[in-house]
Enzyme design. Structure first.
Site: not given
Ligand SMILES: *Cc1c(COP(=O)(O)O)cnc(C)c1O
Length: 461
Positions: A111
């Protein structure tokens, strides 16, 4: 470039407006009026670029009119200077697959790629337009810390993040509460994540408060987050193929909110040679069931060892639905209204065929996830985090030689990793002292009025 809503009831807005609006005012999600395409010569040339320069090429057509090339370049440089790897998102060979490491940012999860960019973008927009932004959000762990690192120390921005007291992991808690910048306000509530979300929702619905205190959100529906994520699909493809446009690649994406994989879909639409997108879910499989059956149907959330994908309603799904239904905004609105009422929506056979033409899917169980971490560690010495393992497991079943997106550093979810490998993964050196750092955090009861007063005191005091 102008932006429109998936539900068709918003006059086209600029890129800056789309970023500040977040959710479209008609309840839909914002999308570019058209998706720019990239020719083969550019694709080949881009394969030789460093991540930051590639990011400028990929993003420029989407921000045109609001940011000059130089402004965008400066913004991108600032955003990725906080990453601890020269390649920003390096690609490493693990067995027969390529792992795209997206966790080299300040909070060790993918993120950061989007939120480091979004934080700088907010600052830039406020600088140009004046005004203030006070971000309010509730987190179950990952998004909160990533958002805090995205805006710490930024002019004109405050951030308030609610987390459930002692119900996030120690690493996640420290990542949030050890940020001591004056504009960062951590609040541990005596309650659950759902209590936090309820309070945040209520405060956003308090329109007087929202207006008078310039409240804003950083959830995964912000278009700028998707845009930043499109870049690493181009980057990984270039690293793996050297820019040979005859080489198509499979990408495997562990997903929950359909954000990360939607960015891959945008890259595909732009002309990146992608042969298949593998949509990998954990036991919370609403998206996987949709790809298999054409029915998007609500289930119960079951907590898993890949908690950042424990989601039933996927906030970005509507963006894909818009393209799947051939950009028919009225039909999207109808489908989403039926989903809100009945907890299910379905698409017809022709649409289902279009899904099949690009997507594969697997829902990976808890047992399989642990086995995947263990087998990968034994086979190559590489340690996967449980989210990444969901993606590599799914790739095993569908394709060999896939590019697998790695969404978190294994130390962030050390307990599951230890259960699988017998060894506790270590935090990277820059974070080794994390659990000893000084912290600042308010602890408050989970009541709307109490949180509101805390914010007023912090902002008006
Ligand atoms: C948020 C997140 C995801 C999922 O991503 P999306 O964009 O919601 O599909 C997968 N792995 C981690 C570690 C995350 O923080």
């Amino acid at each position: 470039m102008r932006y429109i809503s998936t539900r068709g009831q918003v006059e086209p807005v600029t890129f800056f407006d789309a970023v500040m609006m977040g959710l479209a005012t008609d309840g839909g999600l914002l999308l570019p009026e058209s998706i720019p395409t990239v020719d083969s010569d550019s694709l080949s040339r881009w394969a030789g670029l460093r991540f930051q320069d590639l990011a400028v090429e990929v993003m420029l057509p989407f921000v045109g009119g609001d940011l000059s090339r130089d402004e965008l370049a400066a913004l991108v440089e600032r955003s990725y200077a906080t990453f601890d790897h020269a390649d920003v998102t390096p690609v490493v060979s693990v067995g027969k697959n390529q792992v795209l490491e997206l966790f080299h940012g300040p909070t060790l999860a993918f993120k950061d790629v989007a939120l480091q960019f979004l934080g700088n973008l907010f600052e830039q927009i406020l600088k140009k337009r004046g005004g203030q932004l006070n971000i309010l959000g509730a987190t179950s762990g990952d998004t909160g810390s990533s958002a805090i690192y995205g805006v710490r120390g930024k002019d004109g921005i405050n951030i308030f993040i609610l987390h459930p007291y002692k119900r996030v992991s120690p690493v996640q808690e420290r990542q949030m509460t050890s940020v001591l910048d004056a504009n960062v306000h951590n609040i541990a509530i005596n309650g659950t994540f759902d209590d936090g979300q309820r309070i945040v929702k209520a405060l956003f619905n308090d329109l007087d408060f929202k207006e008078s205190h310039s409240l804003g959100a950083v959830n995964s529906i912000n278009w700028a987050r998707i845009l930043a994520q499109v870049v690493y699909y181009f980057y990984a493809w270039g690293q793996v193929t050297g820019g040979d446009v005859t080489q198509k690649r499979v990408f495997s994406v562990p997903t929950g909110n359909f954000g990360d994989i939607f960015a891959g879909y945008v890259a595909f639409r732009m002309g990146l040679p992608i042969s298949r997108l593998i949509l990998a879910t954990n036991q919370n499989d609403i998206l996987s069931r949709f790809v298999r059956t054409g029915a998007y149907q609500l289930g119960e959330v079951r907590p898993s060892i890949s908690p950042s994908m424990d989601i039933q309603v996927s906030s970005n799904f509507e963006r894909y639905l818009y393209y799947l239904l051939e950009e028919d905004a009225d039909l999207v609105r109808e489908k989403m209204e039926s989903f809100a009422k009945e907890g299910v929506l379905t698409v017809d056979e022709a649409a289902q065929k279009r899904v099949d033409a690009l997507f594969d899917t697997t829902a990976v169980s808890e047992k399989e996830t642990l086995a995947e971490i263990k087998e990968t560690f034994q086979g190559s010495g590489y340690v996967l985090d449980p989210h990444t393992a969901v993606g590599t497991r799914a790739a095993r079943e569908v394709a060999e030689g896939a590019i697998c997106l790695s969404t978190a550093h294994p130390a962030k979810f050390g307990e599951a990793v230890k259960e699988a490998t017998g060894q506790e993964p270590e935090l990277p050196p820059s974070m080794a002292d994390l659990l000893e750092r000084e912290t600042r955090c308010a602890r408050l009861d989970a009541e709307e009025a109490i949180i509101k007063q805390f914010m007023i005191d912090a902002l008006d005091g």
